[in-house]
Structure formats: C-alpha cells, structure tokens
Design an enzyme around this catalytic site. Structure first.
Site, PDB file in Angstrom:
ATOM      1  N   CYS A  93       0.800  -1.224   0.000  1.00 56.71           N
ATOM      2  CA  CYS A  93       0.000   0.000   0.000  1.00 56.71           C
ATOM      3  C   CYS A  93       0.837   1.280   0.000  1.00 56.71           C
ATOM      4  O   CYS A  93       1.440   1.599  -1.012  1.00 56.71           O
ATOM      5  CB  CYS A  93      -0.993  -0.061   1.161  1.00 56.71           C
ATOM      6  N   ARG A 127     -12.157   6.673  -2.341  1.00 55.11           N
ATOM      7  CA  ARG A 127     -11.253   5.604  -1.921  1.00 55.11           C
ATOM      8  C   ARG A 127     -11.727   4.277  -2.520  1.00 55.11           C
ATOM      9  O   ARG A 127     -12.918   4.056  -2.713  1.00 55.11           O
ATOM     10  CB  ARG A 127     -11.211   5.492  -0.395  1.00 55.11           C
ATOM     11  N   HIS A 194      -3.651  -5.793   1.809  1.00 57.63           N
ATOM     12  CA  HIS A 194      -3.233  -6.065   3.184  1.00 57.63           C
ATOM     13  C   HIS A 194      -4.301  -6.919   3.820  1.00 57.63           C
ATOM     14  O   HIS A 194      -5.038  -7.601   3.115  1.00 57.63           O
ATOM     15  CB  HIS A 194      -2.989  -4.759   3.949  1.00 57.63           C
TER      16      HIS A 194
HETATM   17  N1  GLN Z   1      -2.387   7.182   1.552  1.00 57.41           N
HETATM   18  C1  GLN Z   1      -2.409   6.247   0.528  1.00 57.41           C
HETATM   19  C2  GLN Z   1      -3.746   6.151  -0.195  1.00 57.41           C
HETATM   20  O1  GLN Z   1      -4.785   6.311   0.422  1.00 57.41           O
HETATM   21  C3  GLN Z   1      -1.995   4.889   1.072  1.00 57.41           C
HETATM   22  C4  GLN Z   1      -2.860   4.488   2.206  1.00 57.41           C
HETATM   23  C5  GLN Z   1      -2.590   3.142   2.680  1.00 57.41           C
HETATM   24  O2  GLN Z   1      -1.443   2.726   2.930  1.00 57.41           O
HETATM   25  N2  GLN Z   1      -3.668   2.492   2.827  1.00 57.41           N
HETATM   26  O3  GLN Z   1      -3.768   5.913  -1.385  1.00 57.41           O
END
Ligand code: GLN
Length: 250
Positions: A93, A127, A194
């Site tokens: 990530c 997201r 993850h």
């Molecule tokens: N900040 C990054 C995103 O949202 C990575 C976040 C994360 O490691 N989940 O794309």
C-alpha cells in the site's frame, strides 16, 4: 539458515497490521528450521545493498508517508541495487506507492519515490475499499490466487511493459481500470493488498521465503517443506468468497 530482514519505517508505516506479514514469515521460516532476524530501518539509518535477504515496507496514510518519503527517496539507489542483486522485497500500500516514482496527494503535494517500481500514483476523489481477489503467475505455468483487502485513494499507473503482481478477478487493484494489481521487479513485489496479506496467502509467503533464502545462500530458489495450512486455506477461501460477492466496482 539465518534470513536477514530489513523492515523499513516500522514506526510510521504500520497500519492494517502489516507486522502480521513479518510474523507469518518468521513462523513459516522457523517451522522449516530457519531463523528470521528482523532489523528496523528508520529515518537516517544506513541501508547497505546486499545486507538483507528481504526488505519489507508496510502501509500508511498520506501524513506518515510524507514524513518518510524524502528519506526513502534518498535510499532509492540502494534499494534498486539490493533488488538488482537478488534481495527479495515486499511493499504494501503506502510503501508500494512510494517505491514508484512518486505520489501526488489530494492536496496536490508531490512525494518523491524511490524509483524501484516503474509506476506513478495520483490520489483520486473516492477511496477504493474492499476485498480483492487476484490471479498471479510468478513462475511460468504456476497460477495461484491472492486474496486480500484494499483501502486506498491513490491510483497507480504502471508504465508500459511493467509487470503487475496479478490480474484482478474482483476488486479495484492499481487504479480500478487497468485490471491489474501490484507490480513486480525481480524478487520485489509491491501490492495494495493487506489484511495482513500473508496469513491468507501462504503460497505467497513461501515464495518470498524461497527468494530470501536464495539470496542468503547465493543459490537458486529451492522448494520448502509443505506445511498443513488448513486454517490458512480456510482464511483464503472466506476472503476470496467475500471478494467475489463484492464484484469489485463502486
Ligand atoms: N495514503 C495512501 C492512499 O490512500 C496509502 C494508504 C494506505 O497505505 N492504505 O492511497
């Protein structure tokens, strides 16, 4: 055999129980009679190419990423040299994003990357969250599925000719459009997945262990004694079913 692991920025990039991935590697190594020696590498700490058999970097939010990005970018040459010399690597990530050329956040700020993976990431409005199922073929003719969970705003675009970790069966993956997830360079794997990732994908944990052992011994990767993995297979099935139910778009 002692397998030397360099864990990059564990104090900053550690959300989503990323440490669970290290715990899985340690346990699966121990069950085969190997010992995992884990060294934390923080901001300003030296990193020698070849000193570790496996490098690990976890996930974090934009704020934590910004804190470590300049240091990681400065270490980029060493990370590339290490992977070029056969060091294995797993990046999850936020760490995956910063091992590319860079990440442009929602506020427009640009974080420089280490330049290992041939990709760039730009944060989008919505997201991408949920269970994911991939099909991977890390070794020619050996297909496996990977089940995990994604939660990212960043859209990662691979360069033309870059090798993804896998093909998305369900979920968003790198950018929600390309149908690909993650990236591979040599023995280095980057992924948005993850959960943590390795407990429900034991074949992937063993692939990484075999690559790390190959670096430690200076020989080609060999097979590892199989483990029972009943619970791990069940976790994979449950996670894969959730991903299939979701389908994987907004
Ligand atoms: N900040 C990054 C995103 O949202 C990575 C976040 C994360 O490691 N989940 O794309």
């Amino acid at each position: 055999m002692r397998i030397s692991v360099g864990h990059l920025y564990p104090d900053y990039l550690n959300i989503y129980a990323d440490r669970g991935n290290i715990a899985v590697l340690a346990r699966r190594a121990a069950l085969r009679g190997h010992e995992l020696g884990v060294e934390a590498i923080g901001i300003g700490d030296p990193l020698e190419p070849g000193a570790h058999d496996l490098l690990y970097i976890g996930g974090g939010q934009d704020h934590e990423q910004a804190l470590i990005a300049p240091d990681l970018a400065a270490k980029g040459g060493v990370v590339k040299e290490a992977v070029g010399g056969g060091t294995a690597l797993l990046a999850v990530c936020g760490g995956y994003q910063l091992l590319g050329r860079g990440y442009r956040g929602r506020d427009g700020s640009f974080m420089p990357g280490a330049g290992l993976f041939p990709h760039e990431t730009i944060a989008g409005e919505r997201r991408m969250i949920g269970d994911v199922l991939l099909e991977c073929e890390l070794e020619p003719g050996e297909k496996h599925t990977v089940a995990g969970f994604e939660n990212h705003a960043g859209r990662t675009r691979l360069d033309r000719g870059a090798v993804p970790l896998g093909r998305v069966i369900a979920g968003f993956g790198n950018d929600g459009e390309s149908g690909y997830e993650g990236c591979r360079v040599g023995r280095a794997l980057g992924t948005y997945l993850h959960g943590p990732l390795l407990p429900r994908n034991p074949w992937l944990a063993d692939w990484l262990l075999r690559q790390a052992l190959a670096h430690a011994t200076g020989r080609e990767p060999t097979t590892l004694e199989p483990l029972a993995d009943d619970l791990e297979r069940l976790a994979h099935t449950v996670s894969a079913e959730r991903a299939m139910e979701r389908g994987g778009r907004w």
